[in-house]
Design a protein around this motif. Structure first.
Motif, PDB file in Angstrom:
ATOM      1  N   MET A   1      39.817  33.511  23.586  1.00 10.68           N
ATOM      2  CA  MET A   1      40.392  34.549  24.420  1.00 10.68           C
ATOM      3  C   MET A   1      39.515  34.809  25.639  1.00 10.68           C
ATOM      4  SD  MET A   1      43.260  35.533  23.596  1.00 10.68           S
ATOM      5  CE  MET A   1      43.952  37.119  23.788  1.00 10.68           C
ATOM      6  N   PHE A   2      38.200  34.778  25.431  1.00  8.75           N
ATOM      7  CA  PHE A   2      37.287  35.020  26.542  1.00  8.75           C
ATOM      8  C   PHE A   2      37.451  33.953  27.620  1.00  8.75           C
ATOM      9  CE2 PHE A   2      33.189  34.380  28.649  1.00  8.75           C
ATOM     10  CZ  PHE A   2      33.050  35.626  29.251  1.00  8.75           C
ATOM     11  N   ALA A   3      37.602  32.698  27.187  1.00  9.19           N
ATOM     12  CA  ALA A   3      37.754  31.600  28.146  1.00  9.19           C
ATOM     13  C   ALA A   3      39.050  31.747  28.940  1.00  9.19           C
ATOM     14  CB  ALA A   3      37.722  30.264  27.417  1.00  9.19           C
ATOM     15  N   ILE A   4      40.104  32.165  28.290  1.00  6.20           N
ATOM     16  CA  ILE A   4      41.383  32.375  28.981  1.00  6.20           C
ATOM     17  C   ILE A   4      41.263  33.522  29.982  1.00  6.20           C
ATOM     18  CG2 ILE A   4      43.781  33.092  28.674  1.00  6.20           C
ATOM     19  CD1 ILE A   4      43.741  31.565  26.016  1.00  6.20           C
ATOM     20  N   ALA A   5      40.618  34.618  29.568  1.00  4.41           N
ATOM     21  CA  ALA A   5      40.439  35.754  30.474  1.00  4.41           C
ATOM     22  C   ALA A   5      39.583  35.366  31.667  1.00  4.41           C
ATOM     23  CB  ALA A   5      39.810  36.924  29.714  1.00  4.41           C
ATOM     24  N   LEU A   6      38.533  34.602  31.443  1.00  4.35           N
ATOM     25  CA  LEU A   6      37.673  34.155  32.533  1.00  4.35           C
ATOM     26  C   LEU A   6      38.432  33.225  33.478  1.00  4.35           C
ATOM     27  CD1 LEU A   6      34.843  34.193  33.734  1.00  4.35           C
ATOM     28  CD2 LEU A   6      34.292  32.231  32.289  1.00  4.35           C
ATOM     29  N   ALA A   7      39.219  32.329  32.930  1.00  9.22           N
ATOM     30  CA  ALA A   7      40.012  31.414  33.756  1.00  9.22           C
ATOM     31  C   ALA A   7      41.020  32.184  34.598  1.00  9.22           C
ATOM     32  CB  ALA A   7      40.720  30.390  32.883  1.00  9.22           C
ATOM     33  N   MET A   8      41.653  33.193  34.020  1.00 11.46           N
ATOM     34  CA  MET A   8      42.618  33.996  34.777  1.00 11.46           C
ATOM     35  C   MET A   8      41.925  34.770  35.898  1.00 11.46           C
ATOM     36  SD  MET A   8      45.155  35.325  31.766  1.00 11.46           S
ATOM     37  CE  MET A   8      46.071  36.369  32.847  1.00 11.46           C
ATOM     38  N   LEU A   9      40.733  35.268  35.644  1.00 15.51           N
ATOM     39  CA  LEU A   9      39.975  35.978  36.669  1.00 15.51           C
ATOM     40  C   LEU A   9      39.615  35.045  37.816  1.00 15.51           C
ATOM     41  CD1 LEU A   9      38.489  38.561  37.561  1.00 15.51           C
ATOM     42  CD2 LEU A   9      36.489  37.674  36.366  1.00 15.51           C
ATOM     43  N   ILE A  10      39.142  33.857  37.492  1.00 13.97           N
ATOM     44  CA  ILE A  10      38.767  32.896  38.535  1.00 13.97           C
ATOM     45  C   ILE A  10      39.986  32.477  39.347  1.00 13.97           C
ATOM     46  CG2 ILE A  10      37.919  30.540  38.909  1.00 13.97           C
ATOM     47  CD1 ILE A  10      36.033  31.040  36.508  1.00 13.97           C
ATOM     48  N   ILE A  11      41.096  32.205  38.684  1.00 16.44           N
ATOM     49  CA  ILE A  11      42.322  31.809  39.393  1.00 16.44           C
ATOM     50  C   ILE A  11      42.829  32.958  40.259  1.00 16.44           C
ATOM     51  CG2 ILE A  11      44.749  31.194  39.065  1.00 16.44           C
ATOM     52  CD1 ILE A  11      43.836  29.538  36.635  1.00 16.44           C
ATOM     53  N   GLY A  12      42.730  34.193  39.772  1.00 15.80           N
ATOM     54  CA  GLY A  12      43.171  35.344  40.556  1.00 15.80           C
ATOM     55  C   GLY A  12      42.355  35.533  41.813  1.00 15.80           C
ATOM     56  N   VAL A  13      41.051  35.392  41.711  1.00 12.68           N
ATOM     57  CA  VAL A  13      40.186  35.512  42.890  1.00 12.68           C
ATOM     58  C   VAL A  13      40.445  34.370  43.852  1.00 12.68           C
ATOM     59  CG1 VAL A  13      37.781  35.447  43.665  1.00 12.68           C
ATOM     60  CG2 VAL A  13      38.406  36.825  41.680  1.00 12.68           C
ATOM     61  N   TRP A  14      40.653  33.183  43.335  1.00 13.17           N
ATOM     62  CA  TRP A  14      40.943  32.025  44.185  1.00 13.17           C
ATOM     63  C   TRP A  14      42.269  32.205  44.916  1.00 13.17           C
ATOM     64  CZ3 TRP A  14      44.380  27.669  42.900  1.00 13.17           C
ATOM     65  CH2 TRP A  14      44.304  26.641  43.823  1.00 13.17           C
ATOM     66  N   ALA A  15      43.269  32.767  44.231  1.00 15.22           N
ATOM     67  CA  ALA A  15      44.585  32.960  44.840  1.00 15.22           C
ATOM     68  C   ALA A  15      44.521  34.003  45.947  1.00 15.22           C
ATOM     69  CB  ALA A  15      45.601  33.373  43.777  1.00 15.22           C
ATOM     70  N   VAL A  16      43.726  35.049  45.776  1.00 17.25           N
ATOM     71  CA  VAL A  16      43.612  36.087  46.803  1.00 17.25           C
ATOM     72  C   VAL A  16      42.907  35.534  48.035  1.00 17.25           C
ATOM     73  CG1 VAL A  16      42.519  38.304  47.329  1.00 17.25           C
ATOM     74  CG2 VAL A  16      43.672  37.989  45.160  1.00 17.25           C
ATOM     75  N   GLY A  17      41.983  34.622  47.856  1.00 15.31           N
ATOM     76  CA  GLY A  17      41.261  34.034  48.977  1.00 15.31           C
ATOM     77  C   GLY A  17      42.128  33.162  49.860  1.00 15.31           C
ATOM     78  N   GLU A  18      43.222  32.698  49.349  1.00 18.01           N
ATOM     79  CA  GLU A  18      44.145  31.858  50.110  1.00 18.01           C
ATOM     80  C   GLU A  18      45.084  32.753  50.914  1.00 18.01           C
ATOM     81  OE1 GLU A  18      44.683  28.353  49.972  1.00 18.01           O
ATOM     82  OE2 GLU A  18      42.810  28.164  48.888  1.00 18.01           O
ATOM     83  N   THR A  19      44.729  33.073  52.149  1.00 17.72           N
ATOM     84  CA  THR A  19      45.584  33.905  52.978  1.00 17.72           C
ATOM     85  C   THR A  19      46.515  33.026  53.796  1.00 17.72           C
ATOM     86  OG1 THR A  19      43.943  33.951  54.733  1.00 17.72           O
ATOM     87  CG2 THR A  19      43.897  35.757  53.130  1.00 17.72           C
TER      88      THR A  19
END
Length: 51
Positions: A1-19
């Motif tokens: 579960m921790f790995a999934i939560a960490l992956a979602m956090l990284i993907i979310g930050v990466w998606a916000v950076g793409e303007t």
């Protein structure tokens, strides 16, 4: 579960950076030959207007 939560956090930050920016320019011409059709409302916004 921790790995999934960490992956979602990284993907979310990466998606916000793409303007994305969309710039439109040009002229619009409405030609209506049918007398039953009309334009009810036209609004324009200045590019420098923050509101």
């Amino acid at each position: 579960m921790f790995a999934i939560a960490l992956a979602m956090l990284i993907i979310g930050v990466w998606a916000v950076g793409e303007t994305q920016h969309i710039n439109l320019s040009g002229n619009v011409d409405f030609t209506i030959t049918d007398g039953n059709l009309y334009i009810k409302d036209i609004r324009m916004k200045d590019a420098n207007d923050a509101g």
